[in-house]
Design a protein around this motif. Structure first.
Motif, PDB file in Angstrom:
ATOM      1  N   GLN A  81      55.144  22.970-114.095  1.00  0.00           N
ATOM      2  CA  GLN A  81      56.065  21.855-114.202  1.00  0.00           C
ATOM      3  C   GLN A  81      57.478  22.268-113.798  1.00  0.00           C
ATOM      4  O   GLN A  81      58.200  21.510-113.179  1.00  0.00           O
ATOM      5  N   GLU A  82      57.845  23.484-114.154  1.00  0.00           N
ATOM      6  CA  GLU A  82      59.174  23.985-113.799  1.00  0.00           C
ATOM      7  C   GLU A  82      59.317  24.085-112.284  1.00  0.00           C
ATOM      8  O   GLU A  82      60.318  23.661-111.710  1.00  0.00           O
ATOM      9  N   VAL A  83      58.312  24.631-111.613  1.00  0.00           N
ATOM     10  CA  VAL A  83      58.347  24.736-110.153  1.00  0.00           C
ATOM     11  C   VAL A  83      58.394  23.344-109.523  1.00  0.00           C
ATOM     12  O   VAL A  83      59.188  23.090-108.608  1.00  0.00           O
ATOM     13  N   ALA A  84      57.582  22.424-110.031  1.00  0.00           N
ATOM     14  CA  ALA A  84      57.573  21.056-109.492  1.00  0.00           C
ATOM     15  C   ALA A  84      58.942  20.408-109.655  1.00  0.00           C
ATOM     16  O   ALA A  84      59.435  19.728-108.749  1.00  0.00           O
ATOM     17  N   ARG A  85      59.576  20.621-110.804  1.00  0.00           N
ATOM     18  CA  ARG A  85      60.900  20.046-111.038  1.00  0.00           C
ATOM     19  C   ARG A  85      61.933  20.649-110.079  1.00  0.00           C
ATOM     20  O   ARG A  85      62.751  19.942-109.503  1.00  0.00           O
ATOM     21  N   LEU A  86      61.869  21.960-109.867  1.00  0.00           N
ATOM     22  CA  LEU A  86      62.797  22.609-108.945  1.00  0.00           C
ATOM     23  C   LEU A  86      62.595  22.138-107.517  1.00  0.00           C
ATOM     24  O   LEU A  86      63.556  21.903-106.787  1.00  0.00           O
ATOM     25  N   VAL A  87      61.347  21.989-107.106  1.00  0.00           N
ATOM     26  CA  VAL A  87      61.055  21.494-105.755  1.00  0.00           C
ATOM     27  C   VAL A  87      61.572  20.077-105.592  1.00  0.00           C
ATOM     28  O   VAL A  87      62.172  19.732-104.576  1.00  0.00           O
ATOM     29  N   GLU A  88      61.363  19.252-106.619  1.00  0.00           N
ATOM     30  CA  GLU A  88      61.844  17.868-106.561  1.00  0.00           C
ATOM     31  C   GLU A  88      63.361  17.815-106.436  1.00  0.00           C
ATOM     32  O   GLU A  88      63.903  17.023-105.679  1.00  0.00           O
ATOM     33  N   LYS A  89      64.034  18.696-107.145  1.00  0.00           N
ATOM     34  CA  LYS A  89      65.496  18.667-107.158  1.00  0.00           C
ATOM     35  C   LYS A  89      66.115  19.331-105.930  1.00  0.00           C
ATOM     36  O   LYS A  89      67.081  18.824-105.372  1.00  0.00           O
ATOM     37  N   HIS A  90      65.541  20.471-105.486  1.00  0.00           N
ATOM     38  CA  HIS A  90      66.188  21.269-104.440  1.00  0.00           C
ATOM     39  C   HIS A  90      65.432  21.296-103.111  1.00  0.00           C
ATOM     40  O   HIS A  90      65.984  21.750-102.111  1.00  0.00           O
ATOM     41  N   GLY A  91      64.194  20.895-103.103  1.00  0.00           N
ATOM     42  CA  GLY A  91      63.402  20.937-101.879  1.00  0.00           C
ATOM     43  C   GLY A  91      62.550  22.193-101.827  1.00  0.00           C
ATOM     44  O   GLY A  91      62.912  23.243-102.372  1.00  0.00           O
ATOM     45  N   GLU A  92      61.425  22.057-101.157  1.00  0.00           N
ATOM     46  CA  GLU A  92      60.455  23.152-101.099  1.00  0.00           C
ATOM     47  C   GLU A  92      61.015  24.398-100.428  1.00  0.00           C
ATOM     48  O   GLU A  92      60.818  25.516-100.896  1.00  0.00           O
ATOM     49  N   ALA A 123      64.140  25.480-100.163  1.00  0.00           N
ATOM     50  CA  ALA A 123      65.142  26.160-100.982  1.00  0.00           C
ATOM     51  C   ALA A 123      64.479  26.943-102.109  1.00  0.00           C
ATOM     52  O   ALA A 123      64.870  28.077-102.411  1.00  0.00           O
ATOM     53  N   VAL A 124      63.459  26.371-102.723  1.00  0.00           N
ATOM     54  CA  VAL A 124      62.761  27.064-103.816  1.00  0.00           C
ATOM     55  C   VAL A 124      62.016  28.271-103.273  1.00  0.00           C
ATOM     56  O   VAL A 124      62.050  29.352-103.856  1.00  0.00           O
ATOM     57  N   LEU A 125      61.360  28.113-102.144  1.00  0.00           N
ATOM     58  CA  LEU A 125      60.640  29.229-101.522  1.00  0.00           C
ATOM     59  C   LEU A 125      61.615  30.343-101.132  1.00  0.00           C
ATOM     60  O   LEU A 125      61.342  31.522-101.380  1.00  0.00           O
ATOM     61  N   ALA A 127      64.494  31.032-102.491  1.00  0.00           N
ATOM     62  CA  ALA A 127      64.961  31.685-103.729  1.00  0.00           C
ATOM     63  C   ALA A 127      63.900  32.633-104.261  1.00  0.00           C
ATOM     64  O   ALA A 127      64.212  33.729-104.737  1.00  0.00           O
ATOM     65  N   PHE A 128      62.642  32.215-104.183  1.00  0.00           N
ATOM     66  CA  PHE A 128      61.540  33.059-104.637  1.00  0.00           C
ATOM     67  C   PHE A 128      61.479  34.338-103.806  1.00  0.00           C
ATOM     68  O   PHE A 128      61.358  35.452-104.349  1.00  0.00           O
ATOM     69  N   VAL A 129      61.581  34.212-102.498  1.00  0.00           N
ATOM     70  CA  VAL A 129      61.518  35.384-101.616  1.00  0.00           C
ATOM     71  C   VAL A 129      62.685  36.322-101.902  1.00  0.00           C
ATOM     72  O   VAL A 129      62.501  37.532-102.002  1.00  0.00           O
ATOM     73  N   ARG A 130      63.887  35.743-102.075  1.00  0.00           N
ATOM     74  CA  ARG A 130      65.057  36.586-102.419  1.00  0.00           C
ATOM     75  C   ARG A 130      64.814  37.321-103.731  1.00  0.00           C
ATOM     76  O   ARG A 130      65.137  38.499-103.856  1.00  0.00           O
ATOM     77  N   ALA A 131      64.257  36.652-104.714  1.00  0.00           N
ATOM     78  CA  ALA A 131      64.007  37.269-106.017  1.00  0.00           C
ATOM     79  C   ALA A 131      62.988  38.396-105.916  1.00  0.00           C
ATOM     80  O   ALA A 131      63.108  39.416-106.587  1.00  0.00           O
ATOM     81  N   MET A 132      62.003  38.219-105.070  1.00  0.00           N
ATOM     82  CA  MET A 132      60.956  39.239-104.925  1.00  0.00           C
ATOM     83  C   MET A 132      61.474  40.479-104.188  1.00  0.00           C
ATOM     84  O   MET A 132      60.980  41.573-104.413  1.00  0.00           O
ATOM     85  N   HIS A 133      62.472  40.284-103.335  1.00  0.00           N
ATOM     86  CA  HIS A 133      62.965  41.404-102.532  1.00  0.00           C
ATOM     87  C   HIS A 133      64.325  41.897-102.986  1.00  0.00           C
ATOM     88  O   HIS A 133      64.912  42.739-102.333  1.00  0.00           O
ATOM     89  N   GLY A 134      64.788  41.400-104.093  1.00  0.00           N
ATOM     90  CA  GLY A 134      66.139  41.737-104.372  1.00  0.00           C
ATOM     91  C   GLY A 134      66.536  42.292-105.618  1.00  0.00           C
ATOM     92  O   GLY A 134      67.437  42.892-105.910  1.00  0.00           O
TER      93      GLY A 134
END
Length: 103
Positions: free
Chosen positions: A79-90, A92-94, A96-103
């Motif tokens: 639900q959290e991911v769905a809410r973030l995608v709804e608010k920021h777009g797929e 942008a969320v992707l 952010a995820f990639v930055r978090a995994m590599h950073g």
């Protein structure tokens, strides 16, 4: 209308309203604008309760069934991911995820 059903709604606790508002990613300003009320009104409701005559409108603004407003939202990772995608777009969320995994 003679066949109209009268529904008596219970007030919603302010703490529950805060949880639903945050679960939907809304600020007090955004919720107030959606409902056509002042931020002061939202703050008052959150400190006390949503009056019964406003519960239906609040549910619509939060995209929550009226019966669900009485309970705190249950939000897991999906639900959290769905809410973030709804608010920021797929994308942008992707990103952010990639930055978090590599950073």
């Amino acid at each position: 209308d003679a066949g109209a059903k009268i529904v008596h709604l219970a007030p919603v606790r302010g703490a529950t309203l805060v949880q639903w508002r945050k679960a939907r990613g809304l600020t007090q300003n955004e919720l107030a604008a959606a409902l056509g009320v002042s931020v002061r009104t939202i703050k008052g409701w959150e400190a006390g309760h949503v009056p019964a005559h406003r519960v239906e409108a609040v549910g619509a603004a939060l995209r929550v069934e009226v019966g669900e407003l009485e309970r705190a939202p249950v939000e897991g990772p999906d639900q959290e991911v769905a809410r973030l995608v709804e608010k920021h777009g797929e994308r942008a969320v992707l990103a952010a995820f990639v930055r978090a995994m590599h950073g």
